[in-house]
Design a protein around this motif. Sequence first.
Motif, PDB file in Angstrom:
ATOM      1  N   SER A  42      14.590 -18.300  -6.285  1.00 43.97           N
ATOM      2  CA  SER A  42      14.473 -16.960  -6.103  1.00 43.97           C
ATOM      3  C   SER A  42      13.862 -16.100  -6.893  1.00 43.97           C
ATOM      4  O   SER A  42      13.686 -16.386  -8.188  1.00 43.97           O
ATOM      5  N   PRO A  43      13.092 -15.102  -6.640  1.00 46.39           N
ATOM      6  CA  PRO A  43      12.397 -14.045  -7.644  1.00 46.39           C
ATOM      7  C   PRO A  43      13.513 -13.505  -8.608  1.00 46.39           C
ATOM      8  O   PRO A  43      12.908 -13.250  -9.670  1.00 46.39           O
ATOM      9  N   GLU A  44      14.507 -13.459  -8.171  1.00 47.54           N
ATOM     10  CA  GLU A  44      15.538 -12.878  -9.194  1.00 47.54           C
ATOM     11  C   GLU A  44      16.058 -13.664 -10.381  1.00 47.54           C
ATOM     12  O   GLU A  44      16.379 -13.047 -11.309  1.00 47.54           O
ATOM     13  N   GLN A  45      15.696 -14.992 -10.361  1.00 46.44           N
ATOM     14  CA  GLN A  45      15.829 -15.836 -11.513  1.00 46.44           C
ATOM     15  C   GLN A  45      14.717 -15.751 -12.555  1.00 46.44           C
ATOM     16  O   GLN A  45      15.353 -15.890 -13.522  1.00 46.44           O
ATOM     17  N   ILE A  46      13.586 -15.321 -11.970  1.00 46.13           N
ATOM     18  CA  ILE A  46      12.447 -15.310 -13.176  1.00 46.13           C
ATOM     19  C   ILE A  46      12.862 -14.466 -14.442  1.00 46.13           C
ATOM     20  O   ILE A  46      12.668 -15.204 -15.599  1.00 46.13           O
ATOM     21  N   GLU A  47      13.302 -13.349 -14.299  1.00 47.77           N
ATOM     22  CA  GLU A  47      13.911 -12.638 -15.569  1.00 47.77           C
ATOM     23  C   GLU A  47      14.856 -13.295 -16.289  1.00 47.77           C
ATOM     24  O   GLU A  47      14.553 -13.416 -17.658  1.00 47.77           O
ATOM     25  N   SER A  48      15.517 -14.070 -15.831  1.00 48.89           N
ATOM     26  CA  SER A  48      16.644 -14.850 -16.569  1.00 48.89           C
ATOM     27  C   SER A  48      15.923 -16.160 -17.389  1.00 48.89           C
ATOM     28  O   SER A  48      16.267 -16.472 -18.335  1.00 48.89           O
ATOM     29  N   VAL A  49      14.965 -16.655 -16.519  1.00 45.90           N
ATOM     30  CA  VAL A  49      14.328 -17.756 -16.993  1.00 45.90           C
ATOM     31  C   VAL A  49      13.466 -17.518 -18.160  1.00 45.90           C
ATOM     32  O   VAL A  49      13.526 -18.036 -19.182  1.00 45.90           O
ATOM     33  N   ILE A  50      12.791 -16.101 -18.143  1.00 45.24           N
ATOM     34  CA  ILE A  50      12.080 -15.813 -19.383  1.00 45.24           C
ATOM     35  C   ILE A  50      12.974 -15.565 -20.547  1.00 45.24           C
ATOM     36  O   ILE A  50      12.553 -15.899 -21.513  1.00 45.24           O
ATOM     37  N   GLU A  51      14.016 -14.805 -20.370  1.00 49.35           N
ATOM     38  CA  GLU A  51      14.937 -14.642 -21.324  1.00 49.35           C
ATOM     39  C   GLU A  51      15.396 -15.849 -22.064  1.00 49.35           C
ATOM     40  O   GLU A  51      15.578 -15.946 -23.279  1.00 49.35           O
ATOM     41  N   GLU A  52      15.746 -16.912 -21.043  1.00 47.12           N
ATOM     42  CA  GLU A  52      16.097 -18.082 -21.674  1.00 47.12           C
ATOM     43  C   GLU A  52      15.039 -18.704 -22.791  1.00 47.12           C
ATOM     44  O   GLU A  52      15.433 -19.448 -23.543  1.00 47.12           O
ATOM     45  N   SER A  53      13.920 -18.466 -22.304  1.00 48.73           N
ATOM     46  CA  SER A  53      12.990 -19.133 -23.357  1.00 48.73           C
ATOM     47  C   SER A  53      12.866 -18.563 -24.700  1.00 48.73           C
ATOM     48  O   SER A  53      12.060 -19.048 -25.737  1.00 48.73           O
ATOM     49  N   ASN A  54      13.579 -17.476 -24.805  1.00 53.94           N
ATOM     50  CA  ASN A  54      13.898 -17.014 -26.165  1.00 53.94           C
ATOM     51  C   ASN A  54      14.730 -17.898 -27.075  1.00 53.94           C
ATOM     52  O   ASN A  54      14.627 -17.760 -28.364  1.00 53.94           O
ATOM     53  N   SER A  55      15.601 -18.595 -26.227  1.00 55.91           N
ATOM     54  CA  SER A  55      16.542 -19.585 -27.159  1.00 55.91           C
ATOM     55  C   SER A  55      15.899 -21.013 -27.240  1.00 55.91           C
ATOM     56  O   SER A  55      16.508 -21.938 -28.121  1.00 55.91           O
ATOM     57  N   HIS A  56      15.327 -21.427 -25.924  1.00 54.61           N
ATOM     58  CA  HIS A  56      14.686 -22.837 -26.022  1.00 54.61           C
ATOM     59  C   HIS A  56      13.549 -23.023 -25.198  1.00 54.61           C
ATOM     60  O   HIS A  56      13.332 -21.802 -24.396  1.00 54.61           O
ATOM     61  N   PRO A  57      12.621 -23.832 -25.392  1.00 58.32           N
ATOM     62  CA  PRO A  57      11.370 -24.057 -24.355  1.00 58.32           C
ATOM     63  C   PRO A  57      11.996 -24.355 -22.983  1.00 58.32           C
ATOM     64  O   PRO A  57      12.985 -24.874 -22.561  1.00 58.32           O
ATOM     65  N   VAL A  58      10.834 -23.649 -21.964  1.00 55.78           N
ATOM     66  CA  VAL A  58      11.453 -23.879 -20.411  1.00 55.78           C
ATOM     67  C   VAL A  58      10.096 -24.149 -19.944  1.00 55.78           C
ATOM     68  O   VAL A  58       8.981 -23.851 -20.356  1.00 55.78           O
ATOM     69  N   LEU A  59      10.270 -25.322 -19.132  1.00 57.48           N
ATOM     70  CA  LEU A  59       9.234 -25.742 -18.297  1.00 57.48           C
ATOM     71  C   LEU A  59       9.459 -25.491 -16.847  1.00 57.48           C
ATOM     72  O   LEU A  59      10.484 -25.530 -16.303  1.00 57.48           O
ATOM     73  N   ILE A  60       8.443 -24.915 -16.151  1.00 59.89           N
ATOM     74  CA  ILE A  60       8.549 -24.617 -14.651  1.00 59.89           C
ATOM     75  C   ILE A  60       7.410 -25.559 -14.176  1.00 59.89           C
ATOM     76  O   ILE A  60       6.238 -25.410 -14.683  1.00 59.89           O
ATOM     77  N   PHE A  61       7.898 -26.150 -13.108  1.00 59.97           N
ATOM     78  CA  PHE A  61       7.081 -27.242 -12.286  1.00 59.97           C
ATOM     79  C   PHE A  61       6.870 -26.725 -10.976  1.00 59.97           C
ATOM     80  O   PHE A  61       8.000 -26.852 -10.449  1.00 59.97           O
ATOM     81  N   LYS A  62       5.648 -26.257 -10.691  1.00 63.28           N
ATOM     82  CA  LYS A  62       5.600 -25.528  -9.299  1.00 63.28           C
ATOM     83  C   LYS A  62       5.006 -26.726  -8.365  1.00 63.28           C
ATOM     84  O   LYS A  62       3.997 -27.140  -8.762  1.00 63.28           O
ATOM     85  N   HIS A  63       5.842 -27.308  -7.575  1.00 61.62           N
ATOM     86  CA  HIS A  63       5.487 -28.379  -6.580  1.00 61.62           C
ATOM     87  C   HIS A  63       5.309 -27.972  -5.069  1.00 61.62           C
ATOM     88  O   HIS A  63       6.237 -27.280  -4.619  1.00 61.62           O
ATOM     89  N   SER A  64       4.267 -28.659  -4.515  1.00 59.16           N
ATOM     90  CA  SER A  64       3.968 -28.486  -3.194  1.00 59.16           C
ATOM     91  C   SER A  64       4.614 -30.213  -2.629  1.00 59.16           C
ATOM     92  O   SER A  64       3.916 -31.006  -2.975  1.00 59.16           O
ATOM     93  N   THR A  65       5.543 -29.934  -1.766  1.00 61.87           N
ATOM     94  CA  THR A  65       6.065 -31.148  -1.097  1.00 61.87           C
ATOM     95  C   THR A  65       4.991 -31.841  -0.199  1.00 61.87           C
ATOM     96  O   THR A  65       5.512 -32.804   0.149  1.00 61.87           O
ATOM     97  N   SER A  66       4.198 -31.137   0.267  1.00 58.28           N
ATOM     98  CA  SER A  66       3.209 -31.775   1.135  1.00 58.28           C
ATOM     99  C   SER A  66       1.915 -32.132   0.418  1.00 58.28           C
ATOM    100  O   SER A  66       0.729 -32.757   1.143  1.00 58.28           O
ATOM    101  N   CYS A  67       1.860 -32.121  -0.844  1.00 60.21           N
ATOM    102  CA  CYS A  67       0.403 -32.508  -1.727  1.00 60.21           C
ATOM    103  C   CYS A  67       0.567 -33.877  -2.318  1.00 60.21           C
ATOM    104  O   CYS A  67       1.466 -33.829  -3.179  1.00 60.21           O
ATOM    105  N   SER A  68      -0.210 -34.761  -2.030  1.00 58.77           N
ATOM    106  CA  SER A  68      -0.227 -35.859  -2.763  1.00 58.77           C
ATOM    107  C   SER A  68      -0.825 -35.858  -4.442  1.00 58.77           C
ATOM    108  O   SER A  68      -0.031 -36.582  -5.062  1.00 58.77           O
ATOM    109  N   ILE A  69      -1.463 -34.839  -4.639  1.00 60.56           N
ATOM    110  CA  ILE A  69      -1.606 -34.678  -6.033  1.00 60.56           C
ATOM    111  C   ILE A  69      -0.624 -34.069  -6.826  1.00 60.56           C
ATOM    112  O   ILE A  69      -0.289 -34.283  -7.834  1.00 60.56           O
ATOM    113  N   SER A  70       0.280 -33.336  -6.288  1.00 62.63           N
ATOM    114  CA  SER A  70       1.306 -32.575  -6.650  1.00 62.63           C
ATOM    115  C   SER A  70       2.388 -33.677  -6.992  1.00 62.63           C
ATOM    116  O   SER A  70       2.975 -33.805  -7.991  1.00 62.63           O
TER     117      SER A  70
END
Length: 117
Positions: free
Chosen positions: A9-37
């Motif tokens: 959800s869009p509402e999670q984004i701010e807390s994910v950014i805030e989390e990155s202040n205490s540890h690295p965060v990886l966001i993997f954006k995946h298309s489940t219909s794409c073979s390259i993804s």
Amino acid sequence: MIKWNKLTSPEQIESVIEESNSHPVLIFKHSTSCSISAASLDRIERKWDESEMKDWKPYYLDLLANRQASHAVANELGIEHQSPQAIVLFQGKPVYDASHFSISYDAIKSATKDVVL
């Protein structure tokens, strides 16, 4: 094996950014219909070493099921949307952004090493 956290959800984004202040965060954006993804995701998952990445928090974003969250990531971080896409956040800012076959586990792992705190 990566223990993915779901970004749904869009509402999670701010807390994910805030989390990155205490540890690295990886966001993997995946298309489940794409073979390259699927191939890019597999390359990360096969190399992921939990002992090396124990301080990291990885998020998985299914683009097809969560389009609004995907757009919120792009807008909030000022990063052009790609699919697939790997973004590393650290200290509240994106420090790595790659898409398609440019996504590299080694680059993800070392993305925070030159960040000045």
